[in-house]
Design an enzyme around this catalytic site. Structure first.
Site, mmCIF file in Angstrom:
data_model
loop_
_atom_site.group_PDB
_atom_site.id
_atom_site.type_symbol
_atom_site.label_atom_id
_atom_site.label_comp_id
_atom_site.label_asym_id
_atom_site.label_seq_id
_atom_site.Cartn_x
_atom_site.Cartn_y
_atom_site.Cartn_z
ATOM 1 N N ASP A 139 0.829 -1.203 0.000
ATOM 2 C CA ASP A 139 0.000 0.000 0.000
ATOM 3 C C ASP A 139 0.860 1.248 0.000
ATOM 4 O OD1 ASP A 139 0.948 -0.725 2.529
ATOM 5 O OD2 ASP A 139 -0.637 0.343 3.575
ATOM 6 N N ARG A 181 5.449 4.434 6.141
ATOM 7 C CA ARG A 181 5.092 4.228 7.548
ATOM 8 C C ARG A 181 5.221 2.749 7.939
ATOM 9 N NH1 ARG A 181 -0.691 5.855 5.930
ATOM 10 N NH2 ARG A 181 -1.632 3.873 5.346
ATOM 11 N N ASP A 182 4.867 2.457 9.161
ATOM 12 C CA ASP A 182 5.018 1.098 9.689
ATOM 13 C C ASP A 182 3.869 0.222 9.195
ATOM 14 O OD1 ASP A 182 3.053 2.451 10.957
ATOM 15 O OD2 ASP A 182 3.740 2.050 13.002
ATOM 16 N N GLU A 183 3.730 0.137 7.906
ATOM 17 C CA GLU A 183 2.628 -0.635 7.352
ATOM 18 C C GLU A 183 3.158 -1.468 6.186
ATOM 19 O OE1 GLU A 183 -0.922 1.465 7.541
ATOM 20 O OE2 GLU A 183 -2.109 -0.105 6.614
ATOM 21 N N ASP A 206 -6.080 -2.271 -2.419
ATOM 22 C CA ASP A 206 -5.131 -1.353 -3.050
ATOM 23 C C ASP A 206 -4.596 -1.981 -4.331
ATOM 24 O OD1 ASP A 206 -5.378 -0.936 -0.189
ATOM 25 O OD2 ASP A 206 -3.838 0.598 -0.391
ATOM 26 N N TRP A 216 -12.093 -5.601 -0.211
ATOM 27 C CA TRP A 216 -10.746 -6.099 0.106
ATOM 28 C C TRP A 216 -10.716 -7.609 -0.126
ATOM 29 C CZ3 TRP A 216 -12.059 -1.342 1.101
ATOM 30 C CH2 TRP A 216 -11.080 -0.375 1.243
ATOM 31 N N GLU A 271 -2.059 9.180 -0.584
ATOM 32 C CA GLU A 271 -3.121 8.306 -0.084
ATOM 33 C C GLU A 271 -4.454 9.056 -0.005
ATOM 34 O OE1 GLU A 271 -2.315 7.123 3.940
ATOM 35 O OE2 GLU A 271 -3.649 5.385 3.792
ATOM 36 N N HIS A 282 1.206 6.328 -2.328
ATOM 37 C CA HIS A 282 0.168 5.309 -2.122
ATOM 38 C C HIS A 282 -0.477 4.987 -3.464
ATOM 39 C CE1 HIS A 282 -1.364 3.768 1.708
ATOM 40 N NE2 HIS A 282 -2.479 3.467 1.060
HETATM 41 C C1 BGC Z 1 -3.763 1.137 4.152
HETATM 42 C C2 BGC Z 1 -4.652 1.040 2.978
HETATM 43 C C3 BGC Z 1 -5.655 -0.002 3.190
HETATM 44 C C4 BGC Z 1 -6.452 0.451 4.364
HETATM 45 C C5 BGC Z 1 -7.658 -0.301 4.702
HETATM 46 C C6 BGC Z 1 -4.596 1.499 5.326
HETATM 47 O O1 BGC Z 1 -3.900 1.661 6.467
HETATM 48 O O2 BGC Z 1 -2.718 1.995 3.958
HETATM 49 O O3 BGC Z 1 -4.229 1.432 1.817
HETATM 50 O O4 BGC Z 1 -6.372 -0.394 2.107
HETATM 51 O O5 BGC Z 1 -5.686 0.664 5.492
HETATM 52 O O6 BGC Z 1 -8.616 0.591 4.774
#
Ligand code: BGC
Length: 847
Positions: free
Chosen positions: A443, A447-449, A456, A508, A709, A730
C-alpha cells in the site's frame, strides 16, 4: 521479413531455478507477417523436438518433452514461419529446474543475549570448497528465512536485494539459482552469505511486533559443481560452516540500519581468510514452508538519483532527491574513526525546513554509520523506505543519492500528451507503482505498514499493469492471497495474512476473486486461472453462508467502505452488496472459462444482483443516496437492468457537475472511465485537469512527485492531513493512469479477447488536449498510438504487433475507402499487424 526474439520460460529470461515439470515457453515475433507455424527444439538434460506445429501461438506454449527432473539443465530455440513461408530462427535460450533434495540444513547464529530491537546484527557465514579439477558448470541455489546475500570468492553472487522476499514462510519459501561457473576455480573457493532479519524475523506492521515467522533468521545454500572429470561436488550449508556477526549491527526493514565500519570484515569472502576466531554455524529447523521457485524478477537496485545537499538546522544537512523514491540512501563521506553519521529519511519537509516524520508513525527510517576513518561509500542492505529528503547529522556528506529499488519488472507502458499536468500525474503514478512493487504489491512505502492490502492492489491493478510486465509478480503474490484464505473460504484484507487482521472487508476480500480474473483478462494465463478458480468460488459462498438472505450484512470484517472518500460516499451496505454481486458473477464466469461451470454460483450472482437493485436502486436508476461511488459500482459491475443504465449515468453526471469528485479508494478507479462511457469525456477531463482538492492536479501543484493516499494529504489551509493515515506514496488513487492510457492515449485491451491479442484504439480528445501518445509493450509485441488534432482533422498513427489486431474508433464520418482495413461501422475499423496512419475529418473541430 519475420524475426523472433524475447524468449522466456515461465515469463522469465533464462530462469535457472524453475519448479515446474513443463515450463511454458514464449517468444516475440516482429514484422507485419503472421506466424503460421513454430518448431521448438530443446536440448540438454531433456531432449524434445515439437516438430512443425501449425499455430499462431507464441505465448505460453507448454514444453511437451519428457517432464523436467530436478536440476535438469536445458537449452532451447524456436523457429517460426510466416505466411509467405519465410522462416526465422531464434537465439539459444535456457531453462533449468531447481533441486528438490538439498543436502545441507538451515544455518544461523542466534543474536547476542542482550539483543533487543536496536541490536540485531547481521550474520556472516562461510565455508571453503576445495575443487580438485576444473569446473564445467556450477549452480548456487539460495534461500532463507530473512534476508540472504550470497557471496563467492570475494564477490556478491547475483544482484538481488532484500531476497528472498516476503512469503508466508510457514507455507512457502522462495529460492533463487545462479550460474556460478565462472566464479569458481580449481583449488580453494570461499562460499558464504550475509543473513539479516527481513520480513521473517524483523518488524512488520504497526504493532511493533517482530519475529512473525521465526525468531532467528536463517539461510540455506546448495552449491552444485560439475567437474571436468565428470564428477559432481555438492556442498550444502551445515554446522561445519563458520559464522560471526559483521559490521551491520542492526538491520530492520522499518527502523533502518546501523553499520559500524570499524567491524568490517575485509577479505571475509576469500578462501585465504582466517576464520579461526569465528563460531560454528548453528543448524536450525528453519521455516516449515515448501521450497519453491521465485516466479518473478528479483528486487534490484534500478537507478540512482543524485541528491542536492544544503545546510539544515542546528548543524545538520538536508539532502533533496527532487522526487520521492522507494529504496535507500547511498552515502559517501569522509571522517575520523568513531564518528557517527546519522541519516533520517522522510517524504516531505515541514514549513520550517525540518523533516516531516509524523506520517512515518512507528517506522524510524533512520540509518547510522560509524566511520572507521577515511572515506567511505555506504548503503544499507537490510532496509528500504519511501523518501525524498534525508537529514544528515554528524559529518557533512560528500555526496548522497537515492538508490531506487523494486522488483525488476520490464517497463511496458509509456504515455505523453499535450497537457503537462496529465504527464506529471502519469509520472507520479509510475513512481508510486515502482516504489510499491517490492516483491509484492504494498500500500505504501514509508510508515510502519507496507503491507499487501488487497483492495489497493485490485484498484491499482490496471494502472500498474500498463506500466510494467507484472504478470508473474501478480501470479506469485496471488499464491499468498490463496494461501491466506481461511478454511471457511474468507480471503484476508492483507496477504501474507497478519493474524491480528480479520477476514476481508467488502472490496478487500473480493479482490481475491477480482484480481485473478483481471490477470486472466490481461495476460490470458490459463494455468494461473486454473490454479485460482477453486479459491475464487469459495469466497462468494463464504459470504452466502453468513448471509443466506442474499444481503451482505454479516461478516464484513473491518468494513472499510469507500475508504478515504471526501464525503457523501456510498453507504457500506451498497459497497458490500455491489462487491458481492461482482465477485459472484466473476467467480461464475471464471469457472465457465476453465470448464467447471457451476449453476449454483450463476444463480447466486443473479440473486445477489437482484437484491442490490431491489434494496438500493430506485426507478430512475439512482443508487441509494445518489453517491458517486454507488452509481459507479452499479455501472462498472454491470448490476443494473438495461432500462436503468442511462438513468444511473445521468445521476452520476449530475452529481459530478454539482459536487465535483467525491470518491474514495473504490469509486475513484471507475470515475473517469464511467463518465467517458456516459458520453461525458469533457467532464472526465475536467476532473483530470482540476487543480483544487480533491484532485490529482492538486497533488502535482503542491509539489508531489508520487500519488498521495488522501486527496487532502496536504493543503495550503490545513497543512499535512492526519499523520496517522497520510502516506505520500500510495497506489490506490493512482488508478487514474488506466484512463490516461485508454482514453487520452487511446489504447486499451479489447474485452472481447483476453491477453492483449486485440486492442481498442479510441483516443478521445477533450479538455484542450491536442495530441497524445501511448504504447504498451505486451507479451505479443509493442502496441503504440500517436494522435494529433488539427482543427477538424484527427490523425492517428498506430502500431499493431504481429498476430494481433485493433478495433479503431475514429469519431465522425470519413472512414470509408481505406485499403486493407475492415470497416466495422460508420466510425470503426479493424486493422491487422503493422504501422497504420488513419485520419478522420470531423464536421466541427474537436477540442
Ligand atoms: C492502508 C490502505 C488499506 C487500508 C484499509 C490502510 O492503512 O494503507 O491502503 O487499504 O488501510 O482501509
Amino acid at each position: 521479413m519475420v524475426t523472433v526474439a524475447g524468449l522466456t520460460a515461465e515469463h522469465l529470461v533464462d530462469p535457472l531455478g524453475l519448479d515446474v515439470a513443463a515450463p511454458r515457453l514464449s517468444w516475440r515475433v516482429t514484422g507485419t507477417r503472421r506466424q503460421v507455424s513454430y518448431r521448438l527444439r530443446v536440448a540438454g538434460d531433456r531432449v524434445w523436438d515439437s516438430g512443425r506445429v501449425v499455430s499462431g501461438q507464441s505465448v505460453d506454449v507448454a514444453y511437451g518433452g519428457p517432464p523436467l527432473e530436478p536440476e535438469d539443465r536445458c537449452t532451447w530455440q524456436v523457429e517460426v514461419e510466416d505466411e509467405t513461408g519465410a522462416r526465422a530462427l531464434s537465439q539459444v535460450a535456457r531453462f533449468e529446474r531447481m533441486p528438490v533434495e538439498w543436502t545441507g540444513t538451515w544455518i544461523c547464529l542466534p543474536p547476542p543475549t542482550d539483543a533487543h530491537d536496536g541490536n540485531r546484527p547481521c550474520v556472516h557465514v562461510r565455508t571453503v570448497v576445495e575443487l580438485a579439477v576444473e569446473v564445467t558448470a556450477a549452480r548456487l541455489h539460495v534461500t532463507g528465512g530473512g534476508l540472504v546475500e550470497p557471496w563467492l570468492n570475494a564477490a556478491r553472487v547475483g544482484d538481488d536485494r532484500l531476497a528472498p522476499g516476503w512469503t508466508d514462510y510457514a507455507q512457502r519459501v522462495r529460492c533463487r539459482s545462479f550460474d556460478v561457473t565462472s566464479a569458481l576455480a580449481r583449488g580453494r573457493n570461499a562460499l558464504g552469505a550475509v543473513i539479516g532479519d527481513g520480513w521473517y524475523a524483523g518488524r512488520i506492521g504497526w504493532e511493533g511486533q517482530r519475529a512473525h515467522y521465526g525468531r532467528i533468521p536463517v539461510a540455506r545454500l546448495e552449491l552444485v559443481a560439475h567437474l571436468a572429470d565428470g564428477s559432481v561436488v555438492r556442498v550444502g550449508s551445515d554446522h561445519t560452516w563458520r559464522a560471526r556477526f559483521g559490521p551491520v549491527r542492526a538491520g530492520d526493514l522499518l527502523a533502518g540500519e546501523r553499520y559500524d565500519a570499524r567491524d568490517a570484515l575485509p577479505g571475509w569472502s576469500e578462501a585465504s581468510y582466517d576464520d579461526a576466531g569465528w563460531e560454528q554455524a548453528w543448524p536450525d529447523h528453519g521455516p516449515a514452508g515448501e521450497l519453491v521457485a521465485t516466479v518473478c524478477e528479483p528486487v534490484r537496485a534500478l537507478r540512482e538519483v543524485p541528491g542536492v545537499v544544503r545546510p539544515g538546522r542546528s548543524g545538520s544537512w538536508i539532502v533533496d532527491l527532487g522526487e520521492v523514491v522507494g529504496g535507500w540512501p547511498r552515502l559517501t563521506v569522509r571522517g575520523e574513526a568513531g564518528q557517527i553519521v546519522r541519516l533520517r529519511c522522510a517524504e516531505a519537509l515541514e514549513a520550517d525546513g525540518s523533516l516531516h516524520t509524523a506520517n512515518l508513525r512507528g517506522a524510524q527510517c533512520t540509518d547510522e554509520v560509524v566511520l572507521a576513518g577515511g572515506e567511505l561509500t555506504w548503503e544499507p542492505t537490510t532496509t528500504y523506505r519511501g523518501f525524498r529528503y534525508v537529514e544528515v547529522t554528524g559529518v557533512e556528506p560528500l555526496t548522497l543519492s537515492g538508490v531506487v529499488a523494486a522488483t525488476d519488472a520490464r517497463p511496458t507502458g509509456e504515455f505523453n500528451c499535450s497537457a503537462e499536468l496529465l504527464n506529471a500525474v502519469w509520472q507520479n503514478v509510475r513512481r508510486t507503482v515502482r516504489a510499491n512493487t517490492i516483491g509484492l504489491p504494498t500500500d505504501c512505502v514509508q510508515r510502519d505498514e507496507r503491507l499487501g492490502w488487497l483492495a489497493d492492489a485490485e484498484t491499482g491493478f490496471a494502472s500498474a499493469t500498463y506500466l510494467y510486465d507484472l504478470g508473474s509478480f501478480w501470479g506469485g503474490w496471488l499464491q499468498e492471497v490463496r494461501g491466506a484464505q481461511s478454511e471457511q473460504g474468507a480471503f484476508p484484507d492483507v496477504a501474507p495474512r497478519l493474524v491480528h487482521l480479520a477476514d476481508g472487508a467488502p472490496g478487500w476480500g473480493d479482490a481475491g476473486v477480482l484480481l485473478p480474473w483481471a490477470l486472466w483478462e490481461w495476460y490470458a494465463d490459463r494455468r494461473l486461472l486454473e490454479a485460482s478458480v477453486a479459491s475464487m468460488v469459495r469466497w462468494p459462498l463464504w459470504v452466502l453462508a453468513a448471509n443466506p438472505d442474499h444481503r451482505w450484512r454479516e461478516r464484513r470484517g473491518h468494513d472499510f467502505g469507500d475508504w478515504l472518500a471526501p464525503d457523501q460516499t456510498a453507504p457500506n451496505d451498497v459497497v458490500a452488496q455491489a462487491y458481492w454481486a461482482r465477485s459472484s458473477a466473476v467467480a461464475a464466469e471464471a469457472s465457465r472459462v476453465v470448464g467447471r461451470l457451476d449453476p449454483t454460483l450463476e444463480a447466486l450472482a443473479v440473486q445477489v444482483r437482484e437484491a442490490f437493485v431491489q434494496d438500493h436502486v430506485d426507478a430512475t436508476g439512482r443508487v441509494s443516496d445518489g453517491s458517486q461511488t454507488g452509481q459507479l459500482l452499479a455501472l462498472a459491475f454491470d448490476l443494473l437492468p438495461e432500462r436503468l443504465r442511462a438513468g444511473a449515468q445521468r445521476h452520476l453526471v449530475e452529481s459530478v457537475e454539482a459536487a465535483g469528485l467525491r470518491t474514495g479508494f473504490l469509486g475513484t478507479r471507475h470515475l473517469l472511465p464511467a463518465l467517458t462511457a456516459a458520453g461525458r469525456v469533457d467532464l472526465a477531463y475536467r476532473l483530470a485537469l482540476a487543480q483544487e482538492p480533491p484532485s490529482w492536479g492538486h497533488m502535482v501543484r503542491s509539489g508531489a512527485t508520487t500519488v498521495w493516499e488522501r486527496w487532502d494529504g496536504w493543503t495550503a489551509e490545513a497543512g499535512f492531513a492526519n499523520p496517522y493515515m497520510n502516506s505520500l506514496c500510495h497506489v490506490s488513487l493512482g488508478s487514474v493512469a488506466e484512463w490516461l492510457h485508454a482514453t487520452v492515449g487511446g489504447l486499451a485491451r479489447d474485452p472481447a479477447a483476453p491477453g492483449w491479442t486485440q486492442a481498442v484504439v479510441h483516443p478521445q480528445p477533450g479538455g484542450g488536449v491536442t495530441d497524445g501518445r501511448t504504447s504498451y509493450d505486451s507479451r505479443h509485441g509493442r502496441w503504440a498510438v500517436d494522435w494529433a488534432l488539427d482543427g477538424a482533422e484527427l490523425r492517428v498513427d498506430l502500431d499493431v504487433p504481429a498476430g494481433c489486431s485493433a478495433r479503431v474508433h475514429l469519431p465522425g464520418s470519413g472512414l470509408s475507402g481505406f485499403a486493407g482495413v475492415e470497416v466495422l461501422g460508420p466510425d470503426a475499423v479493424r486493422v491487422g499487424p503493422g504501422a497504420w496512419s488513419l485520419t478522420s475529418r470531423q464536421e466541427k473541430p474537436l477540442r
